[in-house]
Design a protein around this motif. Structure first.
Motif, PDB file in Angstrom:
ATOM      1  N   MET A   1     -77.798  18.664  88.935  1.00 24.73           N
ATOM      2  CA  MET A   1     -78.514  18.754  87.304  1.00 24.73           C
ATOM      3  C   MET A   1     -79.106  20.085  87.419  1.00 24.73           C
ATOM      4  O   MET A   1     -79.827  20.358  88.546  1.00 24.73           O
ATOM      5  N   PRO A   2     -79.063  20.994  86.430  1.00 27.77           N
ATOM      6  CA  PRO A   2     -79.637  22.330  86.370  1.00 27.77           C
ATOM      7  C   PRO A   2     -80.840  22.184  86.115  1.00 27.77           C
ATOM      8  O   PRO A   2     -81.514  21.430  85.533  1.00 27.77           O
ATOM      9  N   LEU A   3     -81.959  23.087  86.799  1.00 25.70           N
ATOM     10  CA  LEU A   3     -83.322  23.256  86.611  1.00 25.70           C
ATOM     11  C   LEU A   3     -83.454  24.663  85.519  1.00 25.70           C
ATOM     12  O   LEU A   3     -83.475  25.542  85.961  1.00 25.70           O
ATOM     13  N   LEU A   4     -83.671  24.159  84.354  1.00 24.70           N
ATOM     14  CA  LEU A   4     -83.656  25.005  83.171  1.00 24.70           C
ATOM     15  C   LEU A   4     -85.131  25.639  83.147  1.00 24.70           C
ATOM     16  O   LEU A   4     -86.032  24.674  82.683  1.00 24.70           O
ATOM     17  N   PHE A   5     -85.460  26.740  82.943  1.00 26.10           N
ATOM     18  CA  PHE A   5     -86.931  27.362  82.992  1.00 26.10           C
ATOM     19  C   PHE A   5     -86.615  28.197  81.467  1.00 26.10           C
ATOM     20  O   PHE A   5     -86.140  29.504  81.766  1.00 26.10           O
ATOM     21  N   GLY A   6     -86.719  27.538  80.582  1.00 21.55           N
ATOM     22  CA  GLY A   6     -86.312  28.196  79.354  1.00 21.55           C
ATOM     23  C   GLY A   6     -84.884  28.312  78.964  1.00 21.55           C
ATOM     24  O   GLY A   6     -84.179  27.278  79.057  1.00 21.55           O
ATOM     25  N   GLU A   7     -84.339  29.636  78.896  1.00 21.87           N
ATOM     26  CA  GLU A   7     -83.097  29.587  78.674  1.00 21.87           C
ATOM     27  C   GLU A   7     -82.521  29.986  80.018  1.00 21.87           C
ATOM     28  O   GLU A   7     -81.241  30.393  80.109  1.00 21.87           O
ATOM     29  N   GLU A   8     -83.191  30.125  81.280  1.00 20.47           N
ATOM     30  CA  GLU A   8     -82.675  30.656  82.446  1.00 20.47           C
ATOM     31  C   GLU A   8     -82.578  29.436  83.349  1.00 20.47           C
ATOM     32  O   GLU A   8     -83.536  28.602  83.192  1.00 20.47           O
ATOM     33  N   SER A   9     -81.477  29.310  84.498  1.00 19.14           N
ATOM     34  CA  SER A   9     -81.644  28.423  85.447  1.00 19.14           C
ATOM     35  C   SER A   9     -82.130  28.920  86.610  1.00 19.14           C
ATOM     36  O   SER A   9     -81.928  30.107  86.974  1.00 19.14           O
ATOM     37  N   GLY A  10     -82.974  28.061  87.107  1.00 19.43           N
ATOM     38  CA  GLY A  10     -83.787  28.360  88.280  1.00 19.43           C
ATOM     39  C   GLY A  10     -83.478  27.668  89.563  1.00 19.43           C
ATOM     40  O   GLY A  10     -84.208  27.697  90.396  1.00 19.43           O
ATOM     41  N   GLY A  11     -82.129  27.243  89.348  1.00 19.59           N
ATOM     42  CA  GLY A  11     -81.434  26.496  90.442  1.00 19.59           C
ATOM     43  C   GLY A  11     -80.938  25.010  90.302  1.00 19.59           C
ATOM     44  O   GLY A  11     -80.619  24.875  88.951  1.00 19.59           O
ATOM     45  N   GLY A  12     -80.683  24.277  91.067  1.00 25.45           N
ATOM     46  CA  GLY A  12     -80.085  23.059  90.693  1.00 25.45           C
ATOM     47  C   GLY A  12     -80.616  21.735  91.629  1.00 25.45           C
ATOM     48  O   GLY A  12     -81.268  22.040  92.735  1.00 25.45           O
ATOM     49  N   LEU A  13     -80.617  20.538  91.020  1.00 26.52           N
ATOM     50  CA  LEU A  13     -81.228  19.410  91.557  1.00 26.52           C
ATOM     51  C   LEU A  13     -79.867  18.466  91.977  1.00 26.52           C
ATOM     52  O   LEU A  13     -79.171  18.133  90.874  1.00 26.52           O
ATOM     53  N   PHE A  14     -79.444  18.266  93.333  1.00 28.16           N
ATOM     54  CA  PHE A  14     -78.506  17.422  93.773  1.00 28.16           C
ATOM     55  C   PHE A  14     -78.662  16.155  94.114  1.00 28.16           C
ATOM     56  O   PHE A  14     -79.479  15.832  94.676  1.00 28.16           O
ATOM     57  N   PHE A  15     -78.041  15.160  93.511  1.00 28.69           N
ATOM     58  CA  PHE A  15     -77.999  13.816  93.943  1.00 28.69           C
ATOM     59  C   PHE A  15     -77.007  13.432  95.033  1.00 28.69           C
ATOM     60  O   PHE A  15     -75.399  13.603  94.340  1.00 28.69           O
ATOM     61  N   VAL A  16     -77.113  12.949  96.015  1.00 30.96           N
ATOM     62  CA  VAL A  16     -75.933  12.735  97.098  1.00 30.96           C
ATOM     63  C   VAL A  16     -75.704  11.222  97.540  1.00 30.96           C
ATOM     64  O   VAL A  16     -77.119  10.825  97.882  1.00 30.96           O
ATOM     65  N   THR A  17     -74.864  10.753  97.568  1.00 31.01           N
ATOM     66  CA  THR A  17     -74.582   9.446  98.062  1.00 31.01           C
ATOM     67  C   THR A  17     -73.288   9.454  99.004  1.00 31.01           C
ATOM     68  O   THR A  17     -72.301  10.048  98.668  1.00 31.01           O
ATOM     69  N   ALA A  18     -73.186   8.559  99.967  1.00 27.09           N
ATOM     70  CA  ALA A  18     -72.224   8.235 100.817  1.00 27.09           C
ATOM     71  C   ALA A  18     -70.845   7.538 100.210  1.00 27.09           C
ATOM     72  O   ALA A  18     -70.017   7.378 100.574  1.00 27.09           O
TER      73      ALA A  18
END
Length: 210
Positions: A1-18
């Protein structure tokens, strides 16, 4: 999931499962909400850091403001109109005219014999003008040959010593935003006087000439 700060992306949030195919489309809304909450927390932390930094710098700013105010008062006491003492009617009239012209951005011509205080009056005009926080630069035109006036006053030149790779700024550039005092400008040829005045006006400086 992108971390959106206004119109700019500040990174991503990842969900991981086996487990394969553990997530489906229904989890997108949940992931989006978690990412938005994380962005909000980061923004709050940044705001807190900025606020703390400003709070730490505020006393320093106030101290600098007091120092500047003190120095300005000292300069006014030393170079202002109130520091000039004279009783001759003509001199008092000249002071009155100088007070009137100080708030303007016009060129000022000061005339008088050597030692009559033309530079003192020029400094008083400078410190009573909107340019008071800018520099006051004096150039003795009588002390320089006309062949050097342009190079010293107008155009930047490379320094003469070996290995110099930086330009030495001319007096007009140094006086930008302040006052340029052309002392004994009457000693220059008319063509040199005209060139000096034209260049000074194009630089946005205001000058007093004597």
């Amino acid at each position: 999931m992108p971390l959106l700060f206004g119109e700019e992306s500040g990174g991503g949030l990842f969900f991981v499962t086996a487990r394969e195919h553990w997530y489906d489309e229904s989890d997108v809304e949940v992931g989006t909400a978690i990412a938005a909450a994380l962005v909000l927390a980061v923004q709050h932390q940044r705001l807190a850091n900025t606020s703390n930094g400003l709070a730490r710098r505020r006393p320093r700013h106030r101290k600098l403001e007091r120092q500047v105010a003190s120095l300005r008062t000292a300069l006014e006491d030393r170079f202002g109109f109130d520091a000039i003492i004279g009783r001759a009617p003509n001199f008092i009239a000249a002071l009155d005219d100088a007070r009137k012209v100080a708030p303007t951005g016009t060129t000022v011509l000061l005339t008088g014999e050597s030692g009559t205080g033309k530079e003192v009056l020029a400094r008083a005009i400078h410190h009573a003008s909107p340019r008071a926080e800018g520099p006051f630069v004096a150039l003795n035109c009588a002390a320089l040959p006309e062949t050097l006036i342009e190079s010293r006053a107008v155009r930047p030149r490379a320094r003469a010593f070996t290995g110099a790779d930086k330009l030495k700024r001319g007096r007009f550039e140094l006086a930008a935003g302040g006052t340029l005092f052309l002392d004994e400008i009457g000693e220059l040829a008319p063509a040199a006087q005209a060139k000096s005045c034209v260049c000074s006006r194009s630089d946005g400086t205001s000058e007093s000439a004597a």
